[in-house]
Design a protein around this motif. Sequence first.
Motif, PDB file in Angstrom:
ATOM      1  N   LEU A   1       0.813  -1.219   0.000  1.00  0.00           N
ATOM      2  CA  LEU A   1       0.000   0.000   0.000  1.00  0.00           C
ATOM      3  C   LEU A   1       0.843   1.265   0.000  1.00  0.00           C
ATOM      4  N   LEU A   2       2.147   1.123   0.144  1.00  0.00           N
ATOM      5  CA  LEU A   2       3.021   2.288   0.261  1.00  0.00           C
ATOM      6  C   LEU A   2       3.179   2.950  -1.107  1.00  0.00           C
ATOM      7  N   SER A   3       2.548   4.103  -1.287  1.00  0.00           N
ATOM      8  CA  SER A   3       2.570   4.773  -2.588  1.00  0.00           C
ATOM      9  C   SER A   3       3.430   6.026  -2.589  1.00  0.00           C
ATOM     10  N   TYR A   4       3.868   6.479  -1.423  1.00  0.00           N
ATOM     11  CA  TYR A   4       4.742   7.655  -1.356  1.00  0.00           C
ATOM     12  C   TYR A   4       5.828   7.395  -0.321  1.00  0.00           C
ATOM     13  N   MET A   5       7.070   7.667  -0.717  1.00  0.00           N
ATOM     14  CA  MET A   5       8.168   7.560   0.238  1.00  0.00           C
ATOM     15  C   MET A   5       9.223   8.597  -0.122  1.00  0.00           C
ATOM     16  N   ASN A   6       9.904   9.094   0.900  1.00  0.00           N
ATOM     17  CA  ASN A   6      10.937  10.105   0.684  1.00  0.00           C
ATOM     18  C   ASN A   6      12.113   9.813   1.616  1.00  0.00           C
ATOM     19  N   PHE A   7      13.249   9.476   1.004  1.00  0.00           N
ATOM     20  CA  PHE A   7      14.465   9.186   1.754  1.00  0.00           C
ATOM     21  C   PHE A   7      15.531  10.249   1.517  1.00  0.00           C
ATOM     22  N   SER A   8      15.188  11.342   0.870  1.00  0.00           N
ATOM     23  CA  SER A   8      16.183  12.302   0.399  1.00  0.00           C
ATOM     24  C   SER A   8      16.931  12.977   1.542  1.00  0.00           C
ATOM     25  N   HIS A   9      18.164  13.433   1.191  1.00  0.00           N
ATOM     26  CA  HIS A   9      19.003  14.221   2.089  1.00  0.00           C
ATOM     27  C   HIS A   9      19.288  13.499   3.402  1.00  0.00           C
ATOM     28  N   ASN A  10      19.839  12.303   3.257  1.00  0.00           N
ATOM     29  CA  ASN A  10      20.388  11.560   4.378  1.00  0.00           C
ATOM     30  C   ASN A  10      21.793  11.111   3.965  1.00  0.00           C
ATOM     31  N   GLN A  11      22.265  10.044   4.549  1.00  0.00           N
ATOM     32  CA  GLN A  11      23.576   9.504   4.195  1.00  0.00           C
ATOM     33  C   GLN A  11      23.432   8.019   3.876  1.00  0.00           C
ATOM     34  N   LEU A  12      22.341   7.698   3.177  1.00  0.00           N
ATOM     35  CA  LEU A  12      22.015   6.313   2.890  1.00  0.00           C
ATOM     36  C   LEU A  12      22.905   5.759   1.777  1.00  0.00           C
ATOM     37  N   THR A  13      23.155   4.471   1.855  1.00  0.00           N
ATOM     38  CA  THR A  13      23.998   3.801   0.869  1.00  0.00           C
ATOM     39  C   THR A  13      23.379   2.464   0.518  1.00  0.00           C
ATOM     40  N   GLY A  14      23.949   1.818  -0.502  1.00  0.00           N
ATOM     41  CA  GLY A  14      23.554   0.458  -0.811  1.00  0.00           C
ATOM     42  C   GLY A  14      22.450   0.368  -1.843  1.00  0.00           C
ATOM     43  N   LEU A  15      21.949  -0.853  -1.980  1.00  0.00           N
ATOM     44  CA  LEU A  15      20.969  -1.194  -3.008  1.00  0.00           C
ATOM     45  C   LEU A  15      19.581  -0.690  -2.641  1.00  0.00           C
ATOM     46  N   VAL A  16      18.974   0.089  -3.555  1.00  0.00           N
ATOM     47  CA  VAL A  16      17.587   0.510  -3.365  1.00  0.00           C
ATOM     48  C   VAL A  16      16.688  -0.699  -3.604  1.00  0.00           C
ATOM     49  N   PRO A  17      15.770  -1.013  -2.676  1.00  0.00           N
ATOM     50  CA  PRO A  17      14.925  -2.206  -2.838  1.00  0.00           C
ATOM     51  C   PRO A  17      14.158  -2.193  -4.152  1.00  0.00           C
ATOM     52  N   GLY A  18      13.852  -3.374  -4.639  1.00  0.00           N
ATOM     53  CA  GLY A  18      13.009  -3.497  -5.816  1.00  0.00           C
ATOM     54  C   GLY A  18      11.551  -3.418  -5.429  1.00  0.00           C
ATOM     55  N   GLY A  19      10.700  -3.784  -6.337  1.00  0.00           N
ATOM     56  CA  GLY A  19       9.268  -3.721  -6.045  1.00  0.00           C
ATOM     57  C   GLY A  19       8.606  -2.551  -6.738  1.00  0.00           C
ATOM     58  N   GLN A  20       7.334  -2.745  -7.054  1.00  0.00           N
ATOM     59  CA  GLN A  20       6.589  -1.738  -7.800  1.00  0.00           C
ATOM     60  C   GLN A  20       6.495  -0.423  -7.055  1.00  0.00           C
ATOM     61  N   GLN A  21       6.444  -0.481  -5.723  1.00  0.00           N
ATOM     62  CA  GLN A  21       6.301   0.754  -4.944  1.00  0.00           C
ATOM     63  C   GLN A  21       7.488   1.691  -5.182  1.00  0.00           C
ATOM     64  N   PHE A  22       8.683   1.126  -5.266  1.00  0.00           N
ATOM     65  CA  PHE A  22       9.867   1.964  -5.471  1.00  0.00           C
ATOM     66  C   PHE A  22       9.936   2.483  -6.908  1.00  0.00           C
ATOM     67  N   LEU A  23       9.407   1.722  -7.846  1.00  0.00           N
ATOM     68  CA  LEU A  23       9.463   2.133  -9.250  1.00  0.00           C
ATOM     69  C   LEU A  23       8.509   3.271  -9.558  1.00  0.00           C
ATOM     70  N   THR A  24       7.537   3.523  -8.680  1.00  0.00           N
ATOM     71  CA  THR A  24       6.585   4.616  -8.914  1.00  0.00           C
ATOM     72  C   THR A  24       7.004   5.915  -8.239  1.00  0.00           C
ATOM     73  N   GLN A  25       8.144   5.907  -7.531  1.00  0.00           N
ATOM     74  CA  GLN A  25       8.584   7.125  -6.846  1.00  0.00           C
ATOM     75  C   GLN A  25       9.313   8.044  -7.824  1.00  0.00           C
ATOM     76  N   ARG A  26       9.456   9.283  -7.402  1.00  0.00           N
ATOM     77  CA  ARG A  26      10.232  10.238  -8.178  1.00  0.00           C
ATOM     78  C   ARG A  26      11.706  10.163  -7.775  1.00  0.00           C
ATOM     79  N   CYS A  27      12.527  10.525  -8.697  1.00  0.00           N
ATOM     80  CA  CYS A  27      13.972  10.497  -8.446  1.00  0.00           C
ATOM     81  C   CYS A  27      14.335  11.354  -7.235  1.00  0.00           C
ATOM     82  N   SER A  28      13.588  12.450  -7.066  1.00  0.00           N
ATOM     83  CA  SER A  28      13.886  13.381  -5.975  1.00  0.00           C
ATOM     84  C   SER A  28      13.686  12.755  -4.600  1.00  0.00           C
ATOM     85  N   SER A  29      12.989  11.626  -4.531  1.00  0.00           N
ATOM     86  CA  SER A  29      12.777  10.960  -3.247  1.00  0.00           C
ATOM     87  C   SER A  29      14.052  10.306  -2.718  1.00  0.00           C
TER      88      SER A  29
END
Length: 894
Positions: A776-804
């Motif tokens: 059900l997760l249709s919006y997520m925002n991880f921007s402006h942190n110090q995150l690293t590594g592989l971004v999870p797959g799944g349709q939810q991540f493919l519908t986000q904007r690059c700016s997230s």
Amino acid sequence: MVGIESHRKTESWGNNSDCCNWEGVTCNAKSGEVIELNLSCSSLHGRFHSNSSIRNLHFLTTLDRSHNDFEGQITSSIENLSHLTSLDLSYNRFSGQILNSIGNLSRLTSLDLSFNQFSGQIPSSIGNLSHLTFLGLSGNRFFGQIPSSIGNLSHLTFLGLSGNRFFGQFPSSIGGLSNLTNLHLSYNKYSGQIPSSIGNLSQLIVLYLSVNNFYGEIPSSFGNLNQLTRLDVSFNKLGGNFPNVLLNLTGLSVVSLSNNKFTGTLPPNITSLSNLMAFYASDNAFTGTFPSFLFIIPSLTYLGLSGNQLKGTLEFGNISSPSNLQYLNIGSNNFIGPIPSSISKLINLQELGISHLNTQCRPVDFSIFSHLKSLDDLRLSYLTTTTIDLNDILPYFKTLRSLDLSGNLVSATNKSSVSSDPPSQSIQSLYLSGCGITDFPEILRTQHELGFLDVSNNKIKGQVPGWLWTLPNLFYLNLSNNTFIGFQRPTKPEPSMAYLLGSNNNFTGKIPSFICELRSLYTLDLSDNNFSGSIPRCMENLKSNLSELNLRQNNLSGGFPEHIFESLRSLDVGHNQLVGKLPRSLRFFSNLEVLNVESNRINDMFPFWLSSLQKLQVLVLRSNAFHGPINQALFPKLRIIDISHNHFNGSLPTEYFVEWSRMSSLGTYEDGSNVNYLGSGYYQDSMVLMNKGVESELVRILTIYTAVDFSGNKFEGEIPKSIGLLKELHVLNLSNNAFTGHIPSSIGNLTALESLDVSQNKLYGEIPQEIGNLSLLSYMNFSHNQLTGLVPGGQQFLTQRCSSFEGNLGLFGSSLEEVCRDIHTPASHQQFETPQTEEEDEDLISWIAAAIGFGPGIAFGLMFGYILVSYKPEWFMNPFGRNNRRRKRHTTTH
């Protein structure tokens, strides 16, 4: 209950030493043993105690404690009553689960536990009560599925399970209850198709299946229910054409198909149901012309066909014999033409609804209603007719008590003849919302029976007349959405007013003191005005009854008065200029469900002491000057908490959210086909919430909606792992803080989550792969942190904007490449300017929020380098928009 007289039967017990002579006590004539104890309607209270003397009444056959005020759980001591044949505990406040040992009372023929607060699942051992003829469990909090063992109760004639939280499919074993005459399953969450095995219940007289989630068609096996007189399947998802199988059930007197998805035309041979007294088919998709053949049925008394797709000219046919019809609602269809004059032959009509009729701009001939001497309720809203003159039509209605003209163009010009002493009228409820009225109707001055008046959404200017407050029976007044500027002070206001709604006007100055004389006031809404000054201390006069107070969006100043609103269920003083601290007396407001103080100048610590409020469901402290750490607080009923844009700091303990039980288990007992909103009676709570990157107004708050917003503070340390316990959470916003550490993988447990924002923190490590499973997760925002590594797959991540994901140089993966493929500069190398000050942040937010009002649904700007997306879930947003003049902020309300 109404109509049931109570007296304390035990008062006479002290007058005689022989208990067999006591009122309510029956003894065996030979042995002297007590065999019946009837304490119903005795005004008693207390609990079942394990050492109760009742356990010693071994030969007791009948125990009736119904219609009292008993509470607590039923103890195992009742197991000793092995001779019990009748147990009635209905209409009390008993709670807890039914003991599995109930199945040991094998001689029971009648068990009535209805209308209590029992919970849990029905034990399968209930199937051991093979002699039961009556089983009443309605009006409790039972959930889960009905045990199939209920099919063992072959002698059962009455089965009442309505008003609980049962879900899933109803067991087909019910078909074995061959003696059943009454089956009540309404107001639950049953799903699937209606069991065809119900058709085996050939003795069935009453079948209530309303307000569930049944779908499909009515089973053909229903044609076997030859004894059926009442059938209610309303408020489900049933479909198909009219169930012709019902036409063989000639004993039917009541049929309700309302609020389903039935289609097609109504069959003319429905007249074969010669005993039909009530036929309700409103809010479906029936087509064709008006089924005037229904008037042939001589017994027909109630007919509801509103909210369908019926069309053509409204023709009632030849109504020759006197009709018994008392209720007729055919509004909200596609009829055209005038109201037929033959309606005057329905001489017994008491309620008539013909709203949304396209009269093709012809005037309504109100004289046809003068023949309806019994007419009590007339609904003519939203007609495409000419202007209706209120002064001209009221004389036609000598006995009418309720009139709805909303959505029409109504003239209420104050004629000089009106003041001469017009004939008295009997109108008690008058709906004039959205009628284009510019002056307050003077004719209402003489309507001394008037109790309910709605003049909202008009263009009425000037002052609210003083005589209005002298109408002796006026209890509801809606003045909202007009251009009133003030109140004429009444000489002596009547105390009957209970609901006063005056939002969205141009009221200025101080809140008038005469409101403090309205001692019966239950709801007061003066929001979205220009009132100034302090909250009047004289409102202390209202404290015993006032339940809902909304003073939002004014210019009120000063502090909170102490000890004046102890009965409040809802308090909203957001968007004012209040200062000081929250009054500690709030902790005594035991009924408080909603507290909203957003956008004021309150300077205080976190009110942990509010955890004493066991009913608190919404807490909004947003945009004030609250500061310091947020102490561990227990909020067992809290659904929504917004403490964003304050100065809170410190870290949150790992177990911080452990006791927030309502967000953990809401769905197990409060989801269902009934959509409920926070509020009561004529008032529903609203609020503004940051959801999916957009400031959105919830004009009604679903009781299943949950949100946590801690954004815009100075929290540090790790995000508590206990956040993963909030399995019913819809919105989680922790952005713009100083959280460090990893994003907890426990967020993957939040299966109801729709919006997640952890941007603008100091988080590091990988984005947990578990988040990719949140469907059900249709919006997520991880921007402006110090995150690293592989971004999870799944349709939810493919519908986000690059700016997230921007501002995290170490993120990579196919999901990120997909969402950023249209960005010329690789996401890992983009640079963004960090806003310099908090003031600049707020200016930018204000600019973007203002844009929402002009272009909802469009990507409309950048904030901190990411794109805000307007999100408008129709299940809780206002579908009509709202007049937002004078608002400090524009929000999406679609």
